[in-house]
Enzyme design. Structure first.
Site, PDB file in Angstrom:
ATOM      1  N   ARG A  61       0.829  -1.212   0.000  1.00 52.44           N
ATOM      2  CA  ARG A  61       0.000   0.000   0.000  1.00 52.44           C
ATOM      3  C   ARG A  61       0.864   1.263   0.000  1.00 52.44           C
ATOM      4  NH1 ARG A  61      -2.022   2.113   4.437  1.00 52.44           N
ATOM      5  NH2 ARG A  61      -2.316   0.132   5.520  1.00 52.44           N
ATOM      6  N   TYR A 116     -17.015  14.703 -16.850  1.00 53.60           N
ATOM      7  CA  TYR A 116     -17.471  13.325 -16.688  1.00 53.60           C
ATOM      8  C   TYR A 116     -18.536  13.254 -15.586  1.00 53.60           C
ATOM      9  CZ  TYR A 116     -17.331   8.424 -15.318  1.00 53.60           C
ATOM     10  OH  TYR A 116     -17.679   7.154 -14.987  1.00 53.60           O
ATOM     11  N   ASP A 181      -8.599  17.151 -16.641  1.00 59.85           N
ATOM     12  CA  ASP A 181      -8.835  15.748 -16.969  1.00 59.85           C
ATOM     13  C   ASP A 181      -8.469  15.570 -18.441  1.00 59.85           C
ATOM     14  OD1 ASP A 181      -9.933  13.249 -17.697  1.00 59.85           O
ATOM     15  OD2 ASP A 181     -11.390  13.362 -16.058  1.00 59.85           O
ATOM     16  N   LYS A 206      -9.325   3.982 -19.846  1.00 64.83           N
ATOM     17  CA  LYS A 206      -9.731   4.310 -21.211  1.00 64.83           C
ATOM     18  C   LYS A 206      -8.550   4.080 -22.158  1.00 64.83           C
ATOM     19  CE  LYS A 206     -13.313   5.410 -18.784  1.00 64.83           C
ATOM     20  NZ  LYS A 206     -13.663   6.756 -18.364  1.00 64.83           N
TER      21      LYS A 206
HETATM   22  C1  PLP Z   1     -14.155   7.305 -17.156  1.00 69.91           C
HETATM   23  C2  PLP Z   1     -13.744   8.671 -16.803  1.00 69.91           C
HETATM   24  C3  PLP Z   1     -13.403   8.994 -15.484  1.00 69.91           C
HETATM   25  C4  PLP Z   1     -13.510   8.012 -14.344  1.00 69.91           C
HETATM   26  O1  PLP Z   1     -12.602   6.962 -14.496  1.00 69.91           O
HETATM   27  P1  PLP Z   1     -12.835   5.480 -13.884  1.00 69.91           P
HETATM   28  O2  PLP Z   1     -11.563   4.790 -14.256  1.00 69.91           O
HETATM   29  O3  PLP Z   1     -14.068   4.940 -14.536  1.00 69.91           O
HETATM   30  O4  PLP Z   1     -13.015   5.623 -12.415  1.00 69.91           O
HETATM   31  C5  PLP Z   1     -12.967  10.283 -15.230  1.00 69.91           C
HETATM   32  N1  PLP Z   1     -12.893  11.203 -16.218  1.00 69.91           N
HETATM   33  C6  PLP Z   1     -13.217  10.928 -17.491  1.00 69.91           C
HETATM   34  C7  PLP Z   1     -13.114  11.982 -18.539  1.00 69.91           C
HETATM   35  C8  PLP Z   1     -13.660   9.645 -17.825  1.00 69.91           C
HETATM   36  O5  PLP Z   1     -14.005   9.381 -19.093  1.00 69.91           O
END
Ligand code: PLP
Length: 407
Positions: A61, A116, A181, A206
């Site tokens: 951790r 998001y 982001d 993603k």
């Molecule tokens: C999917 C997504 C998230 C969240 O990510 P997870 O891995 O699903 O927790 C945050 N920001 C954007 C732009 C996303 O597409």
């Protein structure tokens, strides 16, 4: 500094030659032998204070070598001195709010919609003890108060591909750190830190992983901001599993090629969708009028592989007719994915706020994959071109679709 494609292949692998291995080692240890416990105590103390490395990992951790190699590679791609990985993108968003606000006693966040839906929901929920003001990019300076600890933006934005000028928002934020982001653009197309962003966040689930088989998140930033993020990660336990670190690190090697190929398909599909009678508004940064500030070529190296469009017909009916395109949330995978934000990813955003931020109820979001663009087009074209009842597949009682009859 090597060039992007080279960094993508070689980043975070500096110690492999000394280890005498070629592939990235996956270290699944949860604990590490500490024969000298005084020495181990110093290592634990260093991690508790936010250090990236110490004489022993002590406990998984606190530190994991497989995850640390991924972090080093991602930082190299984003042009930052550090990166801190988390168990999901949402764990990364949570940690940024905790590091920027909770640890510093700030109680207020400014966010530019759309973002998001999960991030929107987290910021609106009050769960982390912070209040959020939503503003447009132009209103950020006015929305900031002495309590503000963080400005949250996405560009291109999920789900409608709105673009914003990162340097302009950073200037309006003054001393307040800005998190961008960067999930949609990936480090292949945009490096927000170069435009002044304090934190660059990715849902690694993603494009970084890229094959729809790993959940993870990562924040790239300088060492000063990385240390509190590591402290938060140790305290809350929001760690990335080493297998996830391995998969995302492996994904980085092909990231430039995947993004460039999917982007070529998206440019072609955006133009064809724009001319299709079954669509209304089509959103892709490559389309005329989509980038009035001229950010492509300055802030971004390309328009990306995400697009969105409204349908003349019920979007649910259009999705039901698709045969090749995967009807699912998430994005950035090898296959083309489509989803209905108002029903799914942005369901928890209040309807009026969603509409006001440019996300109508009939908008579909498309993540263009690596299939032959003509096959993706054939599928979209038939789905947008009206009912075809003999092809209609009724959902089975389990809720999963029956396999399509071949013809
Ligand atoms: C999917 C997504 C998230 C969240 O990510 P997870 O891995 O699903 O927790 C945050 N920001 C954007 C732009 C996303 O597409």
């Amino acid at each position: 500094m090597t060039r992007l494609r080279t960094t993508a292949v070689h980043g975070g692998r500096d110690d492999l030659a000394d280890l005498g291995v070629h592939a990235l080692p996956i270290d699944l240890s949860t604990t590490y032998p500490i024969p000298d416990q005084t020495e181990g105590g110093y290592a634990l103390q260093a991690f508790a204070e936010g250090a990236a490395h110490a004489t022993s990992p002590v406990y998984s951790r606190l530190h994991n070598p497989t995850v640390a190699r991924f972090e080093q590679a991602l930082a190299a791609l984003e042009g930052t001195s550090a990166a801190v990985a988390f168990g999901s993108g949402m764990a990364a968003v949570t940690a940024v709010v905790q590091a920027a606000c909770v640890l510093t006693g700030k109680t207020h966040v400014v966010a530019v919609r759309p973002i998001y839906g999960g991030t929107d929901h987290l910021l609106s929920s009050g769960l982390l003890g912070v209040r959020t003001t939503y503003a447009t990019a132009d209103e950020v300076a006015d929305a900031i108060t002495p309590e503000t600890g963080l400005v949250v933006v996405e560009t291109p934005a999920n789900p409608n591909l709105d673009l914003l000028d990162i340097a302009a928002v950073v200037a309006r934020a003054g001393d307040v750190p800005v998190v961008v982001d960067n999930t949609f653009a990936t480090p292949v197309l945009q490096n927000p830190a170069a435009h002044g962003a304090t934190y660059v966040l990715h849902s690694g689930t993603k494009y970084l992983g890229g094959h729809g088989d790993v959940l993870g998140g990562v924040v790239a930033c300088d060492e000063e901001h990385a240390a509190p993020l590591r402290q938060v990660r140790i305290i809350t336990g929001a760690v990335l599993h080493p297998l996830g670190g391995y998969l995302m690190h492996r994904g980085l090697a092909t990231l430039p090629l995947r993004v460039e190929a999917a982007q070529r398909g998206a440019v072609e599909l955006a133009a064809r969708l724009d001319a299709h009678p079954g669509t209304g508004l089509v959103r892709h940064p490559s389309l005329p009028g989509a980038d009035p500030a001229g950010l492509i070529g300055t802030q971004m190296r390309g328009p990306g592989a995400m697009l969105a469009f409204t349908t003349r017909e019920d979007p649910a009916a259009v999705v039901r007719r698709l045969r090749l395109v995967t009807p699912a949330v998430s994005l950035g995978s090898v296959d083309t994915l489509i989803e209905h934000p108002a029903a799914l990813t942005h369901r928890l955003v209040p309807d009026a706020a969603r509409e006001a931020s440019g996300v109508p109820a009939n908008l579909l979001r498309l993540s263009v994959g690596l299939e032959d663009v003509e096959d993706i087009w054939d599928d979209l074209d038939q789905a947008l071109s009206g009912p075809c009842e003999q092809d209609y597949i009724k959902p089975s009682s389990s809720g999963f679709r029956e396999p399509a009859a071949s013809h």
